[in-house]
Scaffold this motif. Structure first.
Motif, PDB file in Angstrom:
ATOM      1  N   ALA A  52     -31.647  13.321  58.657  1.00 43.40           N
ATOM      2  CA  ALA A  52     -31.051  12.272  59.477  1.00 43.40           C
ATOM      3  C   ALA A  52     -32.055  11.319  59.534  1.00 43.40           C
ATOM      4  CB  ALA A  52     -30.572  12.940  60.619  1.00 43.40           C
ATOM      5  N   ARG A  93     -32.119   8.952  56.650  1.00 44.94           N
ATOM      6  CA  ARG A  93     -31.086   8.021  56.749  1.00 44.94           C
ATOM      7  C   ARG A  93     -31.524   6.763  57.625  1.00 44.94           C
ATOM      8  NH1 ARG A  93     -27.610  12.681  55.969  1.00 44.94           N
ATOM      9  NH2 ARG A  93     -27.656  12.888  58.013  1.00 44.94           N
ATOM     10  N   LEU A  94     -32.084   7.057  58.819  1.00 44.01           N
ATOM     11  CA  LEU A  94     -32.596   6.009  59.820  1.00 44.01           C
ATOM     12  C   LEU A  94     -33.377   5.325  59.154  1.00 44.01           C
ATOM     13  CD1 LEU A  94     -32.392   7.926  62.897  1.00 44.01           C
ATOM     14  CD2 LEU A  94     -30.754   5.961  62.381  1.00 44.01           C
ATOM     15  N   HIS A  97     -29.251   0.016  66.426  1.00 44.50           N
ATOM     16  CA  HIS A  97     -28.980   1.239  66.786  1.00 44.50           C
ATOM     17  C   HIS A  97     -27.670   1.740  66.019  1.00 44.50           C
ATOM     18  CE1 HIS A  97     -31.494   0.950  70.186  1.00 44.50           C
ATOM     19  NE2 HIS A  97     -31.389   2.113  70.417  1.00 44.50           N
ATOM     20  N   TYR A  98     -26.601   0.948  65.987  1.00 45.23           N
ATOM     21  CA  TYR A  98     -25.249   1.450  65.354  1.00 45.23           C
ATOM     22  C   TYR A  98     -25.124   0.601  63.919  1.00 45.23           C
ATOM     23  CZ  TYR A  98     -25.177   2.915  70.085  1.00 45.23           C
ATOM     24  OH  TYR A  98     -25.637   3.499  71.503  1.00 45.23           O
ATOM     25  N   ASP A  99     -24.248  -0.241  63.898  1.00 42.78           N
ATOM     26  CA  ASP A  99     -24.145  -1.324  62.705  1.00 42.78           C
ATOM     27  C   ASP A  99     -24.576  -2.712  63.265  1.00 42.78           C
ATOM     28  OD1 ASP A  99     -23.273   1.161  61.398  1.00 42.78           O
ATOM     29  OD2 ASP A  99     -21.047   0.308  61.070  1.00 42.78           O
ATOM     30  N   GLY A 135     -21.175   2.237  69.100  1.00 43.37           N
ATOM     31  CA  GLY A 135     -21.543   3.469  68.391  1.00 43.37           C
ATOM     32  C   GLY A 135     -21.332   4.466  69.312  1.00 43.37           C
ATOM     33  N   VAL A 136     -21.764   5.956  68.670  1.00 48.93           N
ATOM     34  CA  VAL A 136     -21.766   6.859  69.499  1.00 48.93           C
ATOM     35  C   VAL A 136     -23.153   7.449  69.576  1.00 48.93           C
ATOM     36  CG1 VAL A 136     -20.913   9.380  69.572  1.00 48.93           C
ATOM     37  CG2 VAL A 136     -19.474   7.626  68.323  1.00 48.93           C
ATOM     38  N   GLU A 137     -23.775   8.032  70.815  1.00 50.72           N
ATOM     39  CA  GLU A 137     -24.854   8.660  70.748  1.00 50.72           C
ATOM     40  C   GLU A 137     -24.888   9.896  71.792  1.00 50.72           C
ATOM     41  OE1 GLU A 137     -27.621   5.306  71.008  1.00 50.72           O
ATOM     42  OE2 GLU A 137     -29.330   6.270  71.184  1.00 50.72           O
ATOM     43  N   PRO A 148     -20.611   4.346  63.925  1.00 48.07           N
ATOM     44  CA  PRO A 148     -21.513   5.554  63.567  1.00 48.07           C
ATOM     45  C   PRO A 148     -21.978   6.425  64.758  1.00 48.07           C
ATOM     46  CG  PRO A 148     -22.693   3.437  63.698  1.00 48.07           C
ATOM     47  CD  PRO A 148     -21.269   2.999  64.039  1.00 48.07           C
ATOM     48  N   ASP A 149     -22.491   7.352  64.413  1.00 45.23           N
ATOM     49  CA  ASP A 149     -23.189   8.177  65.519  1.00 45.23           C
ATOM     50  C   ASP A 149     -24.502   7.730  65.115  1.00 45.23           C
ATOM     51  OD1 ASP A 149     -23.786  10.575  67.280  1.00 45.23           O
ATOM     52  OD2 ASP A 149     -25.267  10.923  65.573  1.00 45.23           O
ATOM     53  N   PHE A 150     -25.382   7.601  66.172  1.00 42.58           N
ATOM     54  CA  PHE A 150     -26.726   6.922  65.978  1.00 42.58           C
ATOM     55  C   PHE A 150     -27.700   8.065  65.162  1.00 42.58           C
ATOM     56  CE2 PHE A 150     -31.302   7.068  67.289  1.00 42.58           C
ATOM     57  CZ  PHE A 150     -31.702   5.935  66.891  1.00 42.58           C
ATOM     58  N   THR A 162     -27.036  10.679  63.164  1.00 41.04           N
ATOM     59  CA  THR A 162     -26.475  11.485  62.099  1.00 41.04           C
ATOM     60  C   THR A 162     -25.996  10.380  61.057  1.00 41.04           C
ATOM     61  OG1 THR A 162     -24.447  11.742  62.743  1.00 41.04           O
ATOM     62  CG2 THR A 162     -26.075  13.327  63.093  1.00 41.04           C
ATOM     63  N   ARG A 163     -25.406   9.191  61.689  1.00 43.61           N
ATOM     64  CA  ARG A 163     -24.976   8.082  60.931  1.00 43.61           C
ATOM     65  C   ARG A 163     -23.402   8.345  60.364  1.00 43.61           C
ATOM     66  NH1 ARG A 163     -26.323   3.353  62.176  1.00 43.61           N
ATOM     67  NH2 ARG A 163     -25.281   2.623  60.225  1.00 43.61           N
TER      68      ARG A 163
END
Lengths: 370, 370
Positions: free
Chosen positions: A21, A24-25, A52-54, A152-154, B263-265, B267-268
Motif C-alpha cells: 500500500a 502504491r502511494l 489524497h484521492y484522485d 474518496g474513502v478514508e 479510491p480508498d486513500f 489501499t487505493r
C-alpha cells in the motif's frame, strides 16, 4: 544483485519492510529530488505532490466557486470573474505534514515520505479576505469551510476533501485563492482551477480543486479536521475518539541540503573528492522567520554557522551555504534550522500515531575520496 | 491502525517488504497517476520521471552540443543555433523499461515501478538525421553515441549516462533532439536543455541532458549498453559477464485503464455504484500500431472488444473505451492490447534478473455497490 549489494540497499533494515500500500502511494505522489533545492522557486513538476484521492476532472467552463453559509451575499463565481479581481503573487513554501513519516519507528502506515516533501512556488490569486468582505460574513461566523472536488474513502468514511480555518486564520495576511503557479494556470495535480494557499501552514490546509467556501457558525467536525491531521501519542488516544489530539497547523522549522558529489544509483549514497566543498541548502519555518542554520559534517558532533542568503519573502524558504574542507573518509552531513521563536530541529524524531511533523535533522552519508 | 487495516494495506504481503533503497528511489521518481490517463497529452508534472543519478545543473548560455568522432565537420552548437534549425513536433509515448518491475517475484531490487511509468508528450526539436547529415558521417560509422551530463555510480562503475544507437536506428524517421515538451522549454527533470527522443523505444534510449553525440566505428560497450538494459534469465547469466542478455529496445504492447469510481486513500482500492460505467484507457506498442484492445471485468475470464479512439499519431498511445454494466460485487478490471504484429500482453509476468519489460495485464480490483 550480490549479497553485499542487497545489504547496502537496506534489505532487512529496520527502515525497510515497506508495504504494498505504501509503495502504491509512493508511486503516485512524489517528493522534491534533493538536488532541486538549488532553485529558489521550484520548477514545474519538481514541487512535491500529495493527492489524497484522485485528481478530479474539472471542466473550467462549467466550474464555479460557491461562497455560501452564513453570508449576506452568497456568490457563484466563474474562473473569469475571479481572474478579473485584484490579484497578488506570493512566494510560499509548502510542506506535507507527513514529511519524515517513513523515518519514524515503528513506521506509521500511510504515504511513506522521507525528508523531501516540500517545494516553493509563486502563487497568484485573489486575497481571501477580499472575497469574504464582498460576501458579507455574519457576526456569528466562527470558521470558514473549504471544500474540494476530490472524493474518496478514508478509514471507512466516504468524503470529499474538506478542511476549515478559524475566522482569524482565514482573514490573516496573504491567504490566497490561487489560480496560477509560477505564472501558469495551476497544473491538475496542484488543484486546477483553484486552490487555497495558507502561507506558513502544512499542505493539508491548502485545499485543492476548491469548489465551495462555507461560512460556519459552529466548528467543522469532518474527518480531515477532527480525526486526520492530529497528533496522537498512542493508538489508545486515537481509538478513544475524543478527537483531542493536538491539531497539525503551522510548519515546524526544517533545513535540507543539496547532496554533494555524485550518487550511487541504487543506494543514493554519495561520493565526492577531497577539498573545498560549498554545501548549500534551504531552511524554512511556518512559525517565525529563519534566524539561524547550522551545519555539521560529522553527524552532529560539531556544528558550524551557515551564511544565510537574502530572504525571498516572508513565506518562503531561506537559502544558506557553508564551505566545508572535505578530507578523505566517511562523513554524515547534517543541517539544523532555528527560527526567531528559538524553536529548532530535534536530532531524533518525535513519534506520533499518524506520523506528522517529524522535523528531525536530516542525515546524508557521504564518502570523501583522496 | 487496526490489525485489519494493516492486513488490507498489504503488511506481510508477498508484494510488500520493499527496501529502504527502493523507497528512496520511489520518493524521487514518479509514475503517471492512473486517472491522468484521461488526457491524450500528459499535462506537465504528471508524465513519469526516472532520473538515474542527479538532475544536473545546466547553464543554458554556456551549454553546447558537441558533435564529434568519425565525422567530416565536427560541430559545437549552442541552444540558439539548434532552435534556429528546422523543427518538427511529434507526440510520443515514453515508458520506462522497468515498468512493472515491482510486480515480479522475486522482485528485482531497483526503481520499484508498478504499472504506471508512462506518459505522452509533444516533443519539439531538430531531426537527428539533419544534424548528422550536416556533420558528414564517415563511411565506417556503425553507431552513434549519446552522452548525457548526468554522472553517478552503478554497480561500482563510475560513469556519465551514455547510450548508443545503430546507424540505422539513429537515422530512422522521427528521431529528434528535443528542446521543448508540450510547447515549453524542457523541464529540468526531462533533460533541459536538450534530450534525445527515439519514438517507439523504452525510456533508457531517450538520453537526457545531452552534451555530446559521437560517431563510432565500433559498437559502444559502456555500462548502460552492455550490462544494464539487458534481459538476463538468471543471476548466473548476468555474472558470467558475457553481456549477451538480449538488449532492451522497443516498447512491448500494454494497456492501462482510468480506474473507475473513487479510491480508498490507503489501499487505493476502488468503490463505485452499480449501473452503466464507461471504462476508458490508453494502449500503446513501440513495435507496431495498436490493432485491438480487449477489456475484462472478471479478472480475465471473459473479454470484450473495446472501441478505439482515432490515433493521435504513429508514436503515441491510442485511447479506448468500453461500456460496462456494473452489477454489485467484487470485480477485477483488466485490459489487454494487441498490436499489428499480433503481439499481445501476457496474463502473468515473464521474470528476468533486472526486471525489464513486464507488460503483464494490469488488474484493478473494484467493489460495485447496489
Amino acid at each position: 544483485m550480490t549479497t553485499d549489494a542487497r545489504a547496502a540497499a537496506g534489505v532487512g533494515d529496520v527502515g525497510g519492510g515497506v508495504t504494498a500500500a505504501e509503495l502504491r502511494l509512493a508511486a503516485r505522489n512524489h517528493a522534491l529530488p534533493l538536488e532541486a533545492l538549488r532553485w529558489p522557486i521550484t520548477p514545474p513538476g519538481l514541487h512535491y505532490v500529495l493527492v489524497h484521492y484522485d485528481i478530479p476532472a474539472v471542466d473550467p467552463a462549467a466550474w464555479r466557486l460557491e461562497i455560501g453559509g452564513r453570508v449576506t451575499r452568497p456568490r457563484s463565481l466563474s474562473l473569469a470573474q475571479l481572474r478579473a479581481l485584484p490579484a497578488v503573487t506570493r512566494a510560499v513554501t509548502l510542506e506535507c505534514a507527513g514529511n519524515g513519516r517513513a523515518l519514524l519507528e515503528p513506521r506509521p502506515i500511510s504515504q511513506p515520505w522521507l525528508t523531501e516533501a516540500v517545494g516553493t512556488a509563486e502563487w497568484t490569486g485573489v486575497p481571501l479576505a477580499l472575497l469574504l468582505d464582498e460576501a458579507g460574513l455574519g457576526d456569528d461566523v466562527v470558521e470558514l469551510l473549504f471544500s474540494g472536488l476530490d472524493r474518496g474513502v478514508e478509514d471507512g468514511v466516504e468524503q470529499r476533501y474538506e478542511r476549515s480555518l478559524s475566522l482569524a486564520d482565514a482573514l490573516a495576511g496573504d491567504v490566497l485563492l490561487a489560480y496560477a503557479m509560477n505564472g501558469a494556470p495551476l497544473p491538475p495535480q496542484h488543484g486546477f482551477p483553484l486552490r487555497l494557499v495558507v502561507p506558513g501552514w502544512y499542505g493539508m490546509a491548502h485545499v485543492k480543486w476548491l469548489g465551495a467556501i462555507t461560512a460556519l457558525t459552529e466548528p467543522f467536525g469532518g474527518y480531515q479536521q477532527a480525526v486526520g491531521y492530529r497528533l496522537y501519542a498512542s493508538e489508545e488516544e486515537l481509538a478513544s475518539g475524543d478527537g483531542d489530539g493536538a491539531p497539525v497547523t503551522r510548519i515546524a522549522p526544517r533545513s535540507l541540503t543539496v547532496p554533494p558529489g555524485i550518487p550511487d544509483f541504487l543506494t543514493r549514497e554519495r561520493v565526492l573528492d577531497a577539498g573545498r566543498c560549498v554545501l548549500a541548502g534551504r531552511a524554512w519555518s511556518g512559525r517565525a522567520p529563519i534566524e539561524r542554520v547550522e551545519v555539521s559534517a560529522d553527524g552532529g558532533e560539531h556544528w558550524s554557522e551557515a551564511a544565510l542568503d537574502p530572504p525571498l519573502g516572508p513565506h518562503a524558504w531561506r537559502g544558506w551555504s557553508w564551505t566545508w574542507d572535505a578530507t578523505p573518509g566517511a562523513w554524515t552531513i547534517c543541517s539544523r534550522a532555528t527560527d526567531a521563536t528559538g524553536e529548532t530541529q530535534p536530532l531524533t524524531p518525535v513519534w506520533n500515531v499518524k506520523g506528522y511533523v517529524n522535523n528531525a535533522v536530516e542525515r546524508i552519508p557521504v564518502t570523501v575520496r583522496g
